[in-house]
Write a protein that holds these residues in place. Structure first.
Motif, PDB file in Angstrom:
ATOM      1  N   ALA A  15      72.743  25.457  35.851  1.00 20.60           N
ATOM      2  CA  ALA A  15      71.895  25.277  34.672  1.00 20.60           C
ATOM      3  C   ALA A  15      72.528  24.407  33.591  1.00 20.60           C
ATOM      4  O   ALA A  15      72.003  24.297  32.487  1.00 20.60           O
ATOM      5  CB  ALA A  15      71.480  26.629  34.076  1.00 20.60           C
ATOM      6  N   VAL A  16      73.678  23.775  33.883  1.00 16.88           N
ATOM      7  CA  VAL A  16      74.343  22.897  32.929  1.00 16.88           C
ATOM      8  C   VAL A  16      74.430  21.484  33.513  1.00 16.88           C
ATOM      9  O   VAL A  16      74.944  21.299  34.616  1.00 16.88           O
ATOM     10  CB  VAL A  16      75.755  23.394  32.574  1.00 16.88           C
ATOM     11  N   ALA A  17      73.920  20.520  32.779  1.00 10.32           N
ATOM     12  CA  ALA A  17      74.039  19.116  33.167  1.00 10.32           C
ATOM     13  C   ALA A  17      75.105  18.451  32.306  1.00 10.32           C
ATOM     14  O   ALA A  17      75.336  18.856  31.159  1.00 10.32           O
ATOM     15  CB  ALA A  17      72.705  18.403  32.990  1.00 10.32           C
ATOM     16  N   ARG A  51      69.373  24.206  31.419  1.00  3.58           N
ATOM     17  CA  ARG A  51      69.220  24.895  30.129  1.00  3.58           C
ATOM     18  C   ARG A  51      70.184  24.380  29.069  1.00  3.58           C
ATOM     19  O   ARG A  51      70.040  24.725  27.894  1.00  3.58           O
ATOM     20  CB  ARG A  51      69.409  26.400  30.324  1.00  3.58           C
ATOM     21  N   ALA A  52      71.172  23.596  29.458  1.00  2.00           N
ATOM     22  CA  ALA A  52      72.121  23.035  28.493  1.00  2.00           C
ATOM     23  C   ALA A  52      72.660  21.720  29.030  1.00  2.00           C
ATOM     24  O   ALA A  52      72.787  21.536  30.249  1.00  2.00           O
ATOM     25  CB  ALA A  52      73.267  24.007  28.220  1.00  2.00           C
ATOM     26  N   PRO A  98      64.296  19.955  24.738  1.00  2.00           N
ATOM     27  CA  PRO A  98      63.941  21.372  24.605  1.00  2.00           C
ATOM     28  C   PRO A  98      64.999  22.305  25.186  1.00  2.00           C
ATOM     29  O   PRO A  98      64.690  23.383  25.688  1.00  2.00           O
ATOM     30  CB  PRO A  98      62.637  21.456  25.397  1.00  2.00           C
ATOM     31  N   LEU A  99      66.245  21.897  25.143  1.00  2.00           N
ATOM     32  CA  LEU A  99      67.351  22.691  25.653  1.00  2.00           C
ATOM     33  C   LEU A  99      68.580  22.404  24.806  1.00  2.00           C
ATOM     34  O   LEU A  99      68.594  21.455  24.012  1.00  2.00           O
ATOM     35  CB  LEU A  99      67.622  22.407  27.132  1.00  2.00           C
ATOM     36  N   ALA A 100      69.585  23.240  24.920  1.00  2.00           N
ATOM     37  CA  ALA A 100      70.772  23.118  24.077  1.00  2.00           C
ATOM     38  C   ALA A 100      71.616  21.915  24.493  1.00  2.00           C
ATOM     39  O   ALA A 100      71.760  21.627  25.682  1.00  2.00           O
ATOM     40  CB  ALA A 100      71.598  24.401  24.160  1.00  2.00           C
ATOM     41  N   THR A 101      72.197  21.237  23.500  1.00  2.00           N
ATOM     42  CA  THR A 101      73.003  20.059  23.765  1.00  2.00           C
ATOM     43  C   THR A 101      74.345  20.180  23.047  1.00  2.00           C
ATOM     44  O   THR A 101      74.415  20.643  21.904  1.00  2.00           O
ATOM     45  CB  THR A 101      72.290  18.778  23.306  1.00  2.00           C
ATOM     46  N   VAL A 102      75.405  19.736  23.724  1.00  2.00           N
ATOM     47  CA  VAL A 102      76.756  19.810  23.180  1.00  2.00           C
ATOM     48  C   VAL A 102      77.443  18.467  23.414  1.00  2.00           C
ATOM     49  O   VAL A 102      77.494  17.988  24.550  1.00  2.00           O
ATOM     50  CB  VAL A 102      77.591  20.925  23.849  1.00  2.00           C
ATOM     51  N   VAL A 199      77.442  29.431  27.925  1.00  2.00           N
ATOM     52  CA  VAL A 199      76.900  30.508  27.087  1.00  2.00           C
ATOM     53  C   VAL A 199      75.463  30.185  26.680  1.00  2.00           C
ATOM     54  O   VAL A 199      74.563  31.031  26.777  1.00  2.00           O
ATOM     55  CB  VAL A 199      77.788  30.719  25.842  1.00  2.00           C
ATOM     56  N   LEU A 200      75.238  28.970  26.249  1.00  2.00           N
ATOM     57  CA  LEU A 200      73.907  28.558  25.818  1.00  2.00           C
ATOM     58  C   LEU A 200      72.908  28.578  26.974  1.00  2.00           C
ATOM     59  O   LEU A 200      71.726  28.878  26.783  1.00  2.00           O
ATOM     60  CB  LEU A 200      73.967  27.158  25.197  1.00  2.00           C
ATOM     61  N   ALA A 201      73.387  28.249  28.169  1.00  2.00           N
ATOM     62  CA  ALA A 201      72.511  28.245  29.341  1.00  2.00           C
ATOM     63  C   ALA A 201      72.031  29.640  29.690  1.00  2.00           C
ATOM     64  O   ALA A 201      71.025  29.793  30.404  1.00  2.00           O
ATOM     65  CB  ALA A 201      73.223  27.614  30.537  1.00  2.00           C
ATOM     66  N   GLY A 202      72.726  30.657  29.202  1.00  2.00           N
ATOM     67  CA  GLY A 202      72.291  32.026  29.442  1.00  2.00           C
ATOM     68  C   GLY A 202      71.193  32.483  28.501  1.00  2.00           C
ATOM     69  O   GLY A 202      70.641  33.578  28.673  1.00  2.00           O
TER      70      GLY A 202
END
Length: 259
Positions: A15-17, A51-52, A98-102, A199-202
């Motif tokens: 779930a993390v790209a 998701r992130a 529409p998903l978390a970005t870092v 964490v954000l992907a959860g």
């Protein structure tokens, strides 16, 4: 076998790209790289399994726009059509995902590189990394909303230091100012960013999106409209004698002689 064009998309965790800028030596944001980045962001926006997203650079984050592309645009007078409209549309996509970005900043994030990082929800930087908006030393202004996004994060006085002095600041100063979220040990920004992304992907993807919208609405207006309104200001600066001199001097490795 030739290297894959920059940027590169990978999926290091469920779930993390991860999007990695890879254009040695300074990961300059060329027009082809920006178009490729835009396509990746469009793909990720539709990929409900993700998701992130972590955005980073190989060896360093990015020194921003490829200055070598600029003289031709100044000659043709088409900087908005050939460069700025594409860049702004790409950064808007990143900010609106529409998903978390870092963002994971290693080495430096300058000019358009910092503008790109500031579109992310979280910014993690290596200890010792340098961040700045040095466009004024080219006789220009940040062209993709960097002034507005920095202003929202750090306030008027410190944003003025970034855009009017143009001097890079340390990751530690950026954290103190509120420009970034975390400072990682030297060389560890990507690892820290990936841990944060997991964490954000959860979290609920729909709730992350809703909360991002709520945060944006707090200001009454997204940064997109002010950034779009600033484009004619950038265009005027880009085509001015000082803008031409700044680009010429940079490429010639000389000090500019502004009027």
């Amino acid at each position: 076998m030739p290297a894959e064009p920059s940027p590169v998309l990978s999926f290091p965790h469920d779930a993390v790209a991860q999007i990695t800028l890879r254009n040695p030596p300074v990961n300059a944001l060329t027009r082809p790289a920006t178009r490729r980045l835009r396509g990746m962001l469009e793909e990720l926006a539709e990929n409900t399994a993700v998701r992130a997203v972590v955005l980073t650079g190989e060896r360093a984050f990015s020194a921003g726009s490829d200055i070598s592309e600029m003289p031709g645009m100044q000659h043709d007078g088409d900087v908005l059509a050939s460069k700025s409209n594409l860049e702004n549309a790409t950064l808007e996509l990143l900010a609106d995902l529409p998903l978390a970005t870092v963002a994971a900043i290693n080495g430096f994030a300058l000019g358009g590189g910092l503008e790109l990082a500031l579109c992310c929800d979280f910014v993690v930087a290596d200890a010792g990394a340098r961040l700045g908006l040095p466009e004024i030393d080219l006789g220009l202004i940040p062209s993709s909303g960097g002034s507005m996004r920095a202003l929202r994060r750090v306030g008027q006085a410190r944003a003025a230091e970034l855009v009017l002095l143009g001097e890079p600041i340390s990751a530690e100063t950026a954290l103190e100012w509120g420009l970034i979220n975390r400072v990682a040990p030297r060389g560890a920004s990507l690892s820290v960013a990936l841990d944060l992304a997991r964490v954000l992907a959860g979290k609920s993807r729909s709730a992350v999106h809703a909360n991002k919208l709520a945060l944006a609405l707090t200001f009454g207006e997204s940064t997109h409209e002010p950034a779009r309104r600033a484009l004619p200001v950038f265009e005027d600066a880009f085509g001015s004698p000082d803008g031409r001199e700044g680009v010429r001097a940079f490429l010639a490795k000389e000090s500019p002689r502004f009027r």
